[in-house]
Motif scaffolding. Structure first.
Motif, PDB file in Angstrom:
ATOM      1  N   ASP A 107      58.114  58.310  24.477  1.00  0.00           N
ATOM      2  CA  ASP A 107      57.172  57.023  24.784  1.00  0.00           C
ATOM      3  C   ASP A 107      56.820  56.041  23.542  1.00  0.00           C
ATOM      4  OD1 ASP A 107      57.173  58.039  27.412  1.00  0.00           O
ATOM      5  OD2 ASP A 107      55.031  58.623  27.299  1.00  0.00           O
ATOM      6  N   SER A 108      56.920  56.841  22.451  1.00  0.00           N
ATOM      7  CA  SER A 108      56.682  56.286  21.279  1.00  0.00           C
ATOM      8  C   SER A 108      57.950  55.367  20.716  1.00  0.00           C
ATOM      9  CB  SER A 108      56.098  56.912  20.117  1.00  0.00           C
ATOM     10  OG  SER A 108      56.979  57.837  19.882  1.00  0.00           O
ATOM     11  N   CYS A 109      58.966  55.508  21.241  1.00  0.00           N
ATOM     12  CA  CYS A 109      60.246  54.981  20.680  1.00  0.00           C
ATOM     13  C   CYS A 109      60.412  53.246  20.737  1.00  0.00           C
ATOM     14  CB  CYS A 109      61.410  55.439  21.504  1.00  0.00           C
ATOM     15  SG  CYS A 109      63.199  54.857  21.006  1.00  0.00           S
ATOM     16  N   ALA A 110      60.636  52.775  19.772  1.00  0.00           N
ATOM     17  CA  ALA A 110      60.656  51.129  19.479  1.00  0.00           C
ATOM     18  C   ALA A 110      61.440  50.793  20.671  1.00  0.00           C
ATOM     19  CB  ALA A 110      61.051  50.956  18.121  1.00  0.00           C
ATOM     20  N   TYR A 111      62.617  51.260  20.769  1.00  0.00           N
ATOM     21  CA  TYR A 111      63.562  50.626  21.708  1.00  0.00           C
ATOM     22  C   TYR A 111      62.878  50.812  23.275  1.00  0.00           C
ATOM     23  CZ  TYR A 111      67.081  51.666  17.993  1.00  0.00           C
ATOM     24  OH  TYR A 111      67.672  51.706  16.936  1.00  0.00           O
ATOM     25  N   ARG A 112      62.281  51.779  23.571  1.00  0.00           N
ATOM     26  CA  ARG A 112      61.683  51.832  24.820  1.00  0.00           C
ATOM     27  C   ARG A 112      60.396  50.945  24.923  1.00  0.00           C
ATOM     28  NH1 ARG A 112      60.354  57.531  27.790  1.00  0.00           N
ATOM     29  NH2 ARG A 112      59.508  56.351  29.852  1.00  0.00           N
ATOM     30  N   LEU A 113      59.727  51.056  23.970  1.00  0.00           N
ATOM     31  CA  LEU A 113      58.436  50.025  23.762  1.00  0.00           C
ATOM     32  C   LEU A 113      58.839  48.550  23.984  1.00  0.00           C
ATOM     33  CD1 LEU A 113      56.353  51.490  21.073  1.00  0.00           C
ATOM     34  CD2 LEU A 113      55.715  51.600  23.271  1.00  0.00           C
ATOM     35  N   LEU A 114      59.797  48.144  23.292  1.00  0.00           N
ATOM     36  CA  LEU A 114      60.322  46.783  23.266  1.00  0.00           C
ATOM     37  C   LEU A 114      61.039  46.369  24.656  1.00  0.00           C
ATOM     38  CD1 LEU A 114      61.922  46.149  19.472  1.00  0.00           C
ATOM     39  CD2 LEU A 114      59.594  45.509  20.607  1.00  0.00           C
ATOM     40  N   TYR A 115      61.808  47.334  25.189  1.00  0.00           N
ATOM     41  CA  TYR A 115      62.346  47.244  26.412  1.00  0.00           C
ATOM     42  C   TYR A 115      61.347  46.982  27.562  1.00  0.00           C
ATOM     43  CZ  TYR A 115      65.282  47.991  30.486  1.00  0.00           C
ATOM     44  OH  TYR A 115      65.754  47.899  31.817  1.00  0.00           O
ATOM     45  N   ASP A 116      60.229  47.857  27.205  1.00  0.00           N
ATOM     46  CA  ASP A 116      59.003  47.690  28.233  1.00  0.00           C
ATOM     47  C   ASP A 116      58.030  46.554  28.128  1.00  0.00           C
ATOM     48  OD1 ASP A 116      60.076  49.809  29.902  1.00  0.00           O
ATOM     49  OD2 ASP A 116      58.834  51.329  28.597  1.00  0.00           O
ATOM     50  N   GLY A 117      58.428  45.761  27.215  1.00  0.00           N
ATOM     51  CA  GLY A 117      57.550  44.671  26.888  1.00  0.00           C
ATOM     52  C   GLY A 117      56.344  44.924  25.928  1.00  0.00           C
ATOM     53  N   PHE A 118      56.404  45.962  25.184  1.00  0.00           N
ATOM     54  CA  PHE A 118      55.126  46.129  24.152  1.00  0.00           C
ATOM     55  C   PHE A 118      55.596  45.885  22.928  1.00  0.00           C
ATOM     56  CE2 PHE A 118      54.565  49.020  28.073  1.00  0.00           C
ATOM     57  CZ  PHE A 118      53.145  48.443  28.006  1.00  0.00           C
ATOM     58  N   ASP A 119      54.771  45.801  21.902  1.00  0.00           N
ATOM     59  CA  ASP A 119      55.142  45.663  20.393  1.00  0.00           C
ATOM     60  C   ASP A 119      55.141  47.036  19.738  1.00  0.00           C
ATOM     61  OD1 ASP A 119      55.516  44.412  18.048  1.00  0.00           O
ATOM     62  OD2 ASP A 119      53.864  43.207  17.911  1.00  0.00           O
ATOM     63  N   LEU A 120      55.627  46.865  18.642  1.00  0.00           N
ATOM     64  CA  LEU A 120      55.874  48.259  17.717  1.00  0.00           C
ATOM     65  C   LEU A 120      54.538  48.605  17.382  1.00  0.00           C
ATOM     66  CD1 LEU A 120      58.909  47.488  15.251  1.00  0.00           C
ATOM     67  CD2 LEU A 120      58.954  48.273  17.436  1.00  0.00           C
ATOM     68  N   PRO A 121      54.443  50.068  17.165  1.00  0.00           N
ATOM     69  CA  PRO A 121      53.083  50.427  16.915  1.00  0.00           C
ATOM     70  C   PRO A 121      52.782  50.111  15.450  1.00  0.00           C
ATOM     71  CG  PRO A 121      54.751  52.338  17.135  1.00  0.00           C
ATOM     72  CD  PRO A 121      55.296  50.883  17.337  1.00  0.00           C
TER      73      PRO A 121
END
Length: 152
Positions: free
Chosen positions: A93-107
């Motif tokens: 869930d914390s992966c940048a690829y997944r986060l960006l794909y889902d519309g979130f920013d980097l942690p």
């Protein structure tokens, strides 16, 4: 109001617009995607085990032979902007690829934010110092069930 050009590339571009260098820099080096998985035949649920790919350096969270990894690990998934949607379930869930794909920013702890490649380890989001073992040390697949990582 922030000028669009002054924003970091991951906030200006979608994944498919990124250069190869930008794409590769999104990897935070956590090593969590290189932990092996078991799939429950009844529920199709994925269980991550504390057994890492034989190519994963357990101290750095990086592949020891990234460029030629598929030669040694043929079922290693290659994440690309065009195929990412097919493989999202394999990523933490914390992966940048997944986060960006889902519309979130980097942690906040991501190395692109901090400028420090060790920030992923210091934040506790990597496999480093978590007692992971190499698949070369657990040779009987039946023993992998003993290594399922339980959350909660």
């Amino acid at each position: 109001m922030t000028d669009q050009a002054s924003r970091p590339f991951w906030q200006r571009k979608n994944l498919e617009e990124m250069t190869r260098s930008e794409w590769e820099s999104l990897c935070d080096g956590c090593g969590r995607c290189c932990l092996n998985k078991l799939i429950d035949d009844n529920t199709n649920e994925i269980h991550t085990v504390a057994i890492a790919c034989k190519l994963l350096d357990l101290d750095t969270g990086r592949c020891c032979n990234y460029k030629h990894r598929r030669k040694f690990v043929p079922d290693c998934i290659m994440f690309t902007p065009k195929t990412l949607h097919e493989h999202l379930r394999w990523l933490p869930d914390s992966c940048a690829y997944r986060l960006l794909y889902d519309g979130f920013d980097l942690p906040d702890w991501h190395p692109l934010i901090t400028g420090d490649p060790n920030s992923v380890h210091e934040s506790g989001f990597s496999i480093k110092d978590k007692g992971m073992v190499s698949e070369e040390d657990v040779t009987d697949p039946a023993d992998w069930f003993d290594y399922i990582i339980r959350v909660g």
